[in-house]
Write a protein that holds these residues in place. Structure first.
Motif, PDB file in Angstrom:
ATOM      1  N   TYR B 398      -9.645 -17.407 -10.343  1.00  0.00           N
ATOM      2  CA  TYR B 398      -8.311 -17.173  -9.838  1.00  0.00           C
ATOM      3  C   TYR B 398      -8.361 -15.815  -9.066  1.00  0.00           C
ATOM      4  O   TYR B 398      -9.480 -15.255  -9.116  1.00  0.00           O
ATOM      5  CB  TYR B 398      -7.294 -16.954 -11.040  1.00  0.00           C
ATOM      6  N   ARG B 399      -7.734 -15.606  -8.093  1.00  0.00           N
ATOM      7  CA  ARG B 399      -7.676 -14.231  -7.609  1.00  0.00           C
ATOM      8  C   ARG B 399      -6.162 -13.423  -7.536  1.00  0.00           C
ATOM      9  O   ARG B 399      -5.203 -14.334  -7.709  1.00  0.00           O
ATOM     10  CB  ARG B 399      -7.973 -14.380  -5.855  1.00  0.00           C
ATOM     11  N   VAL B 400      -6.395 -12.158  -7.617  1.00  0.00           N
ATOM     12  CA  VAL B 400      -4.996 -11.508  -7.559  1.00  0.00           C
ATOM     13  C   VAL B 400      -4.920 -10.829  -6.050  1.00  0.00           C
ATOM     14  O   VAL B 400      -5.867 -10.029  -5.871  1.00  0.00           O
ATOM     15  CB  VAL B 400      -5.119 -10.364  -8.729  1.00  0.00           C
ATOM     16  N   GLY B 401      -4.112 -11.293  -5.483  1.00  0.00           N
ATOM     17  CA  GLY B 401      -3.911 -11.054  -3.849  1.00  0.00           C
ATOM     18  C   GLY B 401      -2.841 -10.341  -3.594  1.00  0.00           C
ATOM     19  O   GLY B 401      -1.953 -10.257  -4.288  1.00  0.00           O
ATOM     20  N   PHE B 402      -2.941  -9.950  -2.485  1.00  0.00           N
ATOM     21  CA  PHE B 402      -1.746  -9.074  -1.806  1.00  0.00           C
ATOM     22  C   PHE B 402      -0.854  -9.656  -0.680  1.00  0.00           C
ATOM     23  O   PHE B 402       0.004  -8.909  -0.265  1.00  0.00           O
ATOM     24  CB  PHE B 402      -2.281  -7.639  -1.131  1.00  0.00           C
ATOM     25  N   GLY B 403      -1.228 -11.072  -0.519  1.00  0.00           N
ATOM     26  CA  GLY B 403      -0.432 -11.630   0.528  1.00  0.00           C
ATOM     27  C   GLY B 403      -0.817 -11.027   1.950  1.00  0.00           C
ATOM     28  O   GLY B 403      -1.796 -10.111   2.147  1.00  0.00           O
ATOM     29  N   ALA B 404      -0.325 -11.329   3.007  1.00  0.00           N
ATOM     30  CA  ALA B 404      -0.586 -11.008   4.198  1.00  0.00           C
ATOM     31  C   ALA B 404       0.072  -9.805   4.749  1.00  0.00           C
ATOM     32  O   ALA B 404       1.153  -9.794   4.526  1.00  0.00           O
ATOM     33  CB  ALA B 404      -0.602 -11.981   5.323  1.00  0.00           C
ATOM     34  N   CYS B 405      -0.487  -9.067   5.552  1.00  0.00           N
ATOM     35  CA  CYS B 405       0.115  -7.651   6.045  1.00  0.00           C
ATOM     36  C   CYS B 405       0.112  -7.660   7.655  1.00  0.00           C
ATOM     37  O   CYS B 405      -1.047  -7.453   7.932  1.00  0.00           O
ATOM     38  CB  CYS B 405      -0.139  -6.358   5.446  1.00  0.00           C
ATOM     39  N   THR B 406       1.162  -8.345   8.382  1.00  0.00           N
ATOM     40  CA  THR B 406       0.940  -8.361   9.934  1.00  0.00           C
ATOM     41  C   THR B 406       1.879  -7.471  10.560  1.00  0.00           C
ATOM     42  O   THR B 406       2.861  -7.093  10.237  1.00  0.00           O
ATOM     43  CB  THR B 406       1.378  -9.930  10.060  1.00  0.00           C
TER      44      THR B 406
END
Lengths: 421, 421
Positions: B398-406
């Protein structure tokens, strides 16, 4: 302009900072909160209570604007509301007003209350817009030949400060710890600042928000009023930390503002132009009219238990850039400005030694200590010293003043265990 | 740690940024305002509506905490409340939860909503704490011998930025105007920035206030969570303005943060130590344990209408100073910290060219333009370019991610009349 007379007798003295011509905005502590008031002579008119009692409507349909313990919400209503309240209070407090008897119950003595922050600071920006100050500091650090940075005559140099450390006059200022490296030391120590200084400034209080670039003329209209401002500075911390990204902790201990926001409207008769340009400014920075003010300023220093010595006398008209120019420059990048933003003018120094607005200049980097009236000497501030800034524009038989902006230096105290070896 | 399974099926993918292990805080637009939510797989759980309907009590006695359209009020409740809500949501969303049927009505698809600011930024401070970045920039400007400033190995260098220009992912970023002086020009021009850049950073969100100095351990506990952060920078404006007081308008156009605040609690399994010290730190900066995180980061650049090229891959563990060290340093002067303060890590670059977190480094000051997959080249950003930051900590399956920052670059537009000759 001449004195506008009030039924509050102390407001008619040529010596008061607060004649009817002024009507500055402040806030004072009451049980459980604070009230908004305007200064009139030796008194304060409690405008929060006037509004709560239905004696005055600040803005039709806006409800109780002054419930929030300071003037921020009122500032946000914009220039129409500013003008209406100023006119209404001017009539109510004028000699011959039919409201005098009623209003007398809403006066409190300034001597009886403790002033608190008159507005909520959104963000604080400090500038470096006094040419004499920049020249003095530059000469000390880089020599007379390279005193002014190359950009100085083109840009009102500024940097973002810390809003959370802005405090009101009367708040004690604790000497900061910080990283300090002496010239003959290889590594920094963590120690109390030994070169803690004051900076005499005027602060412009932004009362209207902006998105996108604004002109100097528009910027001027966004300014709600001005306060005295002391930008306390730890010179030894600054010297070690400031390369390459500017001052940080050296300026974050405290910035003290005076208790009274003098309305821009009250300063109108005292407008003066910025000095002649030594280099032509880019069009966006050119001023459509006089944007500085003729405001005499002074700095008093009183060691603990001793009388005060006035160590500097200067004038706001010495600045090279006006607050309106600074604010216009602030927006060039698209930076939004908000109600409650505070812009420090930069240290206000005149060209002569008696007119320097910081101890760094007054003691020439500590090399020429000042002698106070008490016989003591000062290079930088000592524990227990009280610094008081004062300022006023002088009219014909009256003055529009800012009240006193004071702060007393408290000792640094002991380091917590985790900060020592 | 391994994957915690949820009844929201998309949360159980090894590819999602938002498994049950994460539960980051965001806010999304609804008619007339915004709601607070936590991401779970491809969905968002609408916590504001859960609270409004009485399905969850955020803090006994605190009333409706999430009415304010963002997480600021919740952050102010402190770590006890953070832990309780995280535990409650974790149970409700876990596989086998009896609440699944009820909660399904509170899920919205991320693809169907527009994210807004997840918290109100009090003040924004940016640091310069990546050694590789500081070395690269220093080498370009001062040569390899003098790349790092003398103070760099002792101080987490920081400067105050502008909170009013912090925007959420997806907000357009208009190319700024500013004073620009070419090396072969005598005087500055007022023109659109031609060297507009991105900076890959992580932002620490302060959730607890402080007065006076705090230790690194205390500072760590004050951090509510982390966001991706792009500190847009106009290099040409910066080069002319930054002496002697640091960057100002060059950094004030916009700072884009990711839509999701990843809780510190979700990152706990990924803690790593800062690199070995090249100079012993003063005691107040020493860390009681690992304070960085193993978070893989990447920067994508897509010209208008073209596919994206990943131009940099690096890791947060490359930083020399942690956010906890930066926050502790921030308080040394006595500077009060407040709920909602945002601390930018500084540009996160690795040692190798493919790991540089800014175009300034990637194109080595514009001298070695990048070639994108589309065949186009870039030294700095062009109008229409979309920059996307991504980041995730990789767990076991699994990964703990931040989503995209665009953010997409919009053209500078025309100058108003008063700003032209």
């Amino acid at each position: 302009m001449s004195l506008e007379r009030s039924w509050v007798e102390s407001a008619n003295s040529a010596e008061t900072d607060f004649p009817l011509n002024n009507l500055p905005y402040g806030a004072f502590a009451v049980e459980g909160g604070a009230h908004c008031g305007v200064a009139i002579g030796e008194m304060i008119l409690d405008v929060t209570r006037l509004e709560a009692d239905g004696r005055i409507e600040i803005e039709p349909g806006a409800g109780k604007v002054l419930e929030g313990c300071d003037w921020t919400a009122f500032m946000g209503l914009g220039p129409g509301a500013w003008a209406r309240l100023r006119a209404a209070l001017g009539e109510m407090l004028a000699e011959g007003s039919g409201d005098a008897r009623m209003l007398a119950g809403y006066l409190v003595r300034q001597a009886d209350v403790r002033m608190v922050m008159p507005f909520r600071v959104s963000e604080y920006t400090d500038f470096y817009a006094g040419k004499h100050h920049a020249t003095h500091v530059g000469t000390m650090f880089r020599g007379a030949e390279n005193a002014l940075p190359a950009n100085w005559l083109s840009i009102p140099i500024g940097y973002n400060g810390r809003a959370s450390s802005v405090v009101v006059s009367g708040t004690g200022v604790r000497r900061p710890f910080g990283q300090i490296k002496g010239q003959d030391e290889d590594l920094p120590r963590f120690a109390p600042s030994a070169r803690f200084d004051l900076e005499l400034e005027l602060g412009a209080v932004v009362g209207r928000p902006s998105e996108g670039m604004v002109s100097v003329a528009e910027a001027d209209q966004m300014i709600f009023g001005y306060v005295l401002l002391n930008d306390w500075s730890a010179r030894d911390i600054q010297a070690w930390e400031y390369q390459p990204l500017g001052p940080f902790q050296s300026k974050a201990t405290a910035t003290t503002i005076g208790p009274w926001i003098v309305p821009r409207a009250a300063l109108e008769p005292f407008r003066v132009s910025t000095p002649e340009r030594e280099r032509e400014l880019l069009p966006y920075l050119r001023e459509p009219g006089p944007m500085l003010y003729d405001i005499a300023l002074e700095v008093g220093l009183a060691p603990e238990g001793r009388a005060e010595t006035v160590i500097a006398r200067t004038n706001y008209r010495e600045m090279y850039y006006s607050s309106a120019q600074q604010l216009a420059h602030h927006t060039t990048s698209g930076c939004p400005m908000r109600v409650g933003d505070l812009l420090g003018s930069g240290t206000i120094s005149g060209p002569e030694p008696g007119a320097f607005g910081s101890l760094l200049e007054l003691s020439w980097g500590g090399k020429e200590p000042l002698t106070l009236d008490s016989g003591e000497t000062r290079s930088f501030l000592e524990d227990g010293d009280t610094v008081t800034l004062r300022g006023a524009a002088q009219g014909d038989g009256y003055r529009v003043g800012f009240g006193a902006c004071t702060g007393t230096i408290k000792p640094a105290g002991d380091l917590p265990g985790w900060a020592t070896e």
